[in-house]
Scaffold this active site. Structure first.
Site, PDB file in Angstrom:
ATOM      1  N   ASN A 182       0.805  -1.219   0.000  1.00 16.49           N
ATOM      2  CA  ASN A 182       0.000   0.000   0.000  1.00 16.49           C
ATOM      3  C   ASN A 182       0.839   1.271   0.000  1.00 16.49           C
ATOM      4  O   ASN A 182       0.472   2.277  -0.590  1.00 16.49           O
ATOM      5  CB  ASN A 182      -0.907   0.003   1.235  1.00 16.49           C
ATOM      6  N   ASP A 268       1.605   6.838  -0.620  1.00 10.74           N
ATOM      7  CA  ASP A 268       0.611   5.866  -1.060  1.00 10.74           C
ATOM      8  C   ASP A 268       0.876   5.441  -2.499  1.00 10.74           C
ATOM      9  O   ASP A 268       0.740   6.235  -3.440  1.00 10.74           O
ATOM     10  CB  ASP A 268      -0.802   6.458  -0.942  1.00 10.74           C
ATOM     11  N   ASP A 299      -0.247  -6.418   4.827  1.00  9.33           N
ATOM     12  CA  ASP A 299      -0.683  -5.248   5.580  1.00  9.33           C
ATOM     13  C   ASP A 299      -1.676  -4.410   4.778  1.00  9.33           C
ATOM     14  O   ASP A 299      -1.639  -4.385   3.546  1.00  9.33           O
ATOM     15  CB  ASP A 299       0.557  -4.408   5.925  1.00  9.33           C
ATOM     16  N   HIS A 303      -6.926  -0.868   2.075  1.00  9.66           N
ATOM     17  CA  HIS A 303      -6.499   0.446   1.604  1.00  9.66           C
ATOM     18  C   HIS A 303      -5.894   0.380   0.209  1.00  9.66           C
ATOM     19  O   HIS A 303      -5.299   1.350  -0.264  1.00  9.66           O
ATOM     20  CB  HIS A 303      -5.509   1.054   2.598  1.00  9.66           C
ATOM     21  N   GLU A 333      -4.591  -8.285   6.253  1.00 10.23           N
ATOM     22  CA  GLU A 333      -5.134  -7.478   7.336  1.00 10.23           C
ATOM     23  C   GLU A 333      -6.203  -6.559   6.755  1.00 10.23           C
ATOM     24  O   GLU A 333      -5.895  -5.616   6.025  1.00 10.23           O
ATOM     25  CB  GLU A 333      -4.043  -6.639   7.999  1.00 10.23           C
TER      26      GLU A 333
END
Length: 598
Positions: A182, A268, A299, A303, A333
Site C-alpha cells: 500500500n 501511497d 498489511d 487500503h 489485514e
C-alpha cells in the site's frame, strides 16, 4: 470468581434431567486422572507433525512477534546501518516509540521457547529496511519500508534472516513475513502544504487535506517533490519516481481516501497503475526466491484497490509453487469486524484468507464486556460468506489481541466489571482456548503467554519480552506472575504459557478441531453457554462447550448422537445426551470438548 462444588453441579443436572423425564446418569468429565490421561495422549500425538512444507495452514499455530521487542541477540546492530544515514539511529530502549534492540539473531535463539509452547509458525512484523526515524518516533515496527531487497540493519543482515529461516525449518516450523504494498516510507512532499523547508511528518495528524478523484480529474492537484538528498533512497529505483504514487494528501480512512490517501503521511503507492502492479509483484517474487518464506501476511489490504489483489495474490502463489513451496499461504489485514467486508477480499479479492477481526471483537464483547454468547453465534452464522473454490472459514486467522487493537488483558483491566487478577487470568485463558478450538487458525500475540497487559493499542501494546527500560511498560501488573516487564519474560512455567502449550497439543492431536465444519447448537443472550459441533466429512464429530459466566451455567439443546467421551475439560462439567436432546452443566469460565457418536 465464583466456585462451584461437584455436588451442586450434579444436583443442577439431575434437576434438569428430571424436568425432561430422563433419569439417566450424566457423564462426569471432572476426574483429574482422566484429564491427565487426555493431556498425555495429546502430547504423544502432537509431536507427530507432518513436515513443515507439507502442512496446510489449518495445521498451524502461529506466533505473531515484533522482533525489535523480543530478544537482543546482537548489540552491535542496535543503531542500525553504519553506512546509510536514513536507516541509522533511533535506538532508545527507554522510549516506547523507539528501537529497543531486539533482532533476528535474538529470535533465532528463542525458537526452542516457541517450539515447546506448541508454536508451529512464526509471523514477523515487516523486516525490510526502513526509514529509521520520522519525526519523534521510529520505524522499529517495520512499516516504513525504503528498501525491498534487504533486511533492516537494526534487525540484522540478510544472512541472519536466512539463518533464522533455516533454523526454524530444521525445527519443523514455518516463517511468515509481513509485507506492505500500500505504501512506502514518508519521503514525497507536496509544495502546497509541506513547503520546501524543514522536513515534517504527518504521523497522527492530517497535514495535507485529501484531494478527491474528482478534484484531481478537474486539475486540482498537489505538486509532489522529493526533498534534496532523498532522490534515490528507495530500492528498487522505480519507487523513487513520484509518478508511481497517488499524491492526493492524507487519508482520514473514510470513503475513497481510504484507498487513495496517504496512510499517516506514508507515500501511497498507485496500485491502479499496471506498471506498479507488475513492479510490486516482481518485488515479492524476488523475496520468495531469495528467502524461501512459507507465506505472507499482507498489511493494509482494504487500503488497496481490490483489482490489485486479484492479480497479485494468484501470481505470488504460483511463483512460490515454482520455487518448490507448495503450501505457500497468504492472509490479509482487513481492519474491519464485518464479515461482509472481510469475505469480499477472500472471495472477490482472491486473497486466500484474512485475520478475523470479527472474531477478535466478538470475543472481547463476550469475555471482557460480558455480552451474551449470542454475539459469537451471530458472527458464526455468517461463516458461509467466506466459502469459495479455494477457501473457507476454517482458514481464517483467529486472534484476541494484537499490536494495533491492544491486548485482551488491557480490555479486561479497563472493564467496568472490576475483575480481580484471578478472574482476568481465567478470562484471558478462556479467550485463547476459543482461538484454538473454535473454527479458524490460532494466532498468539507475543507476550500474551507471559500475562502482558499494556495501556492500550499501538505503542502501548508492544512491550519487551527481554528486560524493558520503558517506565509505562514496567508499571503494569502482569497476569499470573510476580514479574514485571523489567524482568526477562521467557518463563515456560507461566500458567498461560502452560495452558497454550496444552491447547496446542489438543489442537494438533484432534483433526476435527482443525478441519471440522462448525455449527452452533446453543447460545444465550447473556453470559453463559456457547455450544457448537465440529464435524469432519468422515462423520467424526465433536461437541465444544463454553461457559463465559462467572457462575455455574446449564442448558438444554437438540443434539443428534450421544456424548460418550471427554477430550478435554478445564473445569467440572456434567453432560447427558439421549433421544436427540442434551443437558449440560458447566462450572464458571470453563471449556469442555466431547466426542459424539451416532
Amino acid at each position: 470468581m465464583t466456585t462451584i462444588s461437584k455436588t451442586l453441579l450434579a444436583t443442577a443436572v439431575a434437576l434438569a434431567l428430571s424436568a425432561c423425564g430422563n433419569d439417566k446418569a450424566p457423564i462426569d468429565t471432572s476426574n483429574d486422572t482422566q484429564a491427565s490421561t487426555v493431556a498425555e495422549k495429546a502430547k504423544q500425538t502432537s509431536v507427530q507433525l507432518a513436515p513443515y512444507n507439507q502442512r496446510h495452514i489449518q495445521d498451524e499455530v502461529l506466533y505473531f512477534v515484533l522482533p525489535d521487542r523480543f530478544h537482543n541477540g546482537d548489540a552491535d546492530n542496535d543503531n542500525g546501518s553504519k553506512a546509510i544515514a536514513i536507516s541509522q539511529g533511533g535506538f532508545d530502549p527507554t522510549k516506547e516509540g523507539h528501537y529497543h534492540g531486539g533482532d533476528v539473531k535474538g529470535l533465532t535463539e528463542k525458537i526452542p521457547y516457541l517450539k515447546e509452547m506448541g508454536i508451529t509458525s512464526i509471523w514477523l512484523t515487516p523486516i525490510l529496511r526502513n526509514q529509521a526515524v520520522q519525526g519523534d518516533i521510529t520505524g522499529y515496527h517495520g512499516y516504513w519500508v525504503l528498501d525491498f531487497t534487504e533486511i533492516d540493519p537494526h534487525l540484522g543482515t540478510n544472512a541472519d534472516l536466512k539463518t533464522f529461516i533455516d533454523t526454524a525449518h530444521a525445527q519443523n516450523m514455518k516463517v511468515f513475513f509481513d509485507i506492505i504494498t500500500n505504501h512506502t516510507a514518508d519521503v514525497i512532499r507536496y509544495k502546497e502544504c509541506h513547503g520546501e523547508g524543514e522536513l515534517t511528518f504527518s504521523d497522527g495528524e492530517q497535514m495535507c487535506a485529501y484531494k478527491s478523484l474528482a478534484q484531481v480529474a478537474a486539475g486540482d492537484k498537489y505538486t509532489p517533490f522529493v526533498p534534496k538528498g532523498m532522490e534515490n533512497v528507495k530500492v528498487p529505483a522505480w519507487l523513487n519516481d513520484p509518478k508511481y504514487y497517488h499524491n492526493q494528501g492524507d487519508s482520514t480512512f473514510e470513503g475513497e481516501n481510504s484507498v487513495y490517501g496517504d496512510f499517516f503521511g506514508l507515500d501511497d503507492v498507485n496500485t491502479d497503475d499496471p506498471e506498479v502492479v507488475a513492479g510490486m509483484t516482481e518485488i515479492f517474487k524476488d523475496i520468495i526466491t531469495q528467502f524461501k518464506p512459507d507465506g505472507f501476511r499482507i498489511d493494509t489490504v482494504k487500503h488497496v484497490n481490490i483489482e490489485f489483489w486479484q492479480e497479485f495474490s494468484p501470481a505470488l502463489i504460483e511463483h512460490a509453487k515454482q520455487e518448490g513451496i507448495e503450501n505457500f499461504f497468504m492472509f490479509g489485514e482487513v481492519y474491519d469486524g464485518n464479515p461482509d467486508v472481510l469475505s469480499k477480499y477472500t472471495t472477490e479479492g482472491k486473497v486466500p484468507s484474512v485475520l478475523d477481526f470479527g472474531f477478535a471483537f466478538a470475543v472481547k464483547n463476550v469475555i471482557a464486556d460480558q455480552k451474551g454468547t449470542q454475539e459469537l453465534a451471530n458472527l458464526f452464522a455468517q461463516d458461509g460468506k467466506y466459502k469459495d473454490e479455494d477457501s473457507d472459514v476454517n482458514q481464517l486467522l483467529n486472534f484476541v489481541g494484537n499490536h494495533d487493537v491492544g491486548r485482551l488483558a488491557w480490555a479486561l483491566r479497563e472493564s467496568e466489571h472490576n475483575y480481580s487478577q484471578e478472574e482476568m487470568l481465567s478470562r484471558v485463558t478462556l479467550a485463547h482456548s476459543m482461538m484454538y478450538f473454535l473454527r479458524g487458525v490460532p494466532v498468539v500475540y507475543y507476550g500474551s503467554e507471559q500475562g502482558f497487559v499494556g495501556d492500550g493499542g499501538n505503542h502501548n501494546s508492544r512491550q519487551d519480552m527481554m528486560p524493558s527500560k520503558v517506565a509505562s511498560y514496567n508499571d503494569d501488573v502482569l497476569l499470573g506472575t510476580d514479574k514485571t516487564t523489567a524482568d526477562d519474560n521467557f518463563d515456560t512455567s507461566h500458567p498461560i504459557y502452560q495452558s497454550l502449550k496444552l491447547f496446542a497439543e489438543i489442537y494438533q492431536s484432534n483433526e476435527v478441531l482443525r478441519y471440522g465444519q462448525q455449527a452452533v447448537v446453543f447460545a444465550e443472550d447473556k453470559p453463559g453457554l456457547l455450544v457448537a459441533t465440529r464435524t469432519l466429512e468422515s462423520g467424526e464429530q465433536y461437541l465444544i462447550a463454553y461457559n463465559t459466566s462467572s457462575d455455574m451455567a446449564h442448558g438444554e439443546f437438540a443434539l443428534q448422537g450421544n456424548v460418550n467421551e471427554v477430550v478435554y475439560d478445564s473445569g467440572q462439567s456434567l453432560i447427558d445426551s439421549t433421544d436427540g436432546q442434551a443437558t449440560l452443566a458447566m462450572s464458571p469460565l470453563s471449556v469442555a470438548i466431547y466426542k459424539i457418536t451416532n
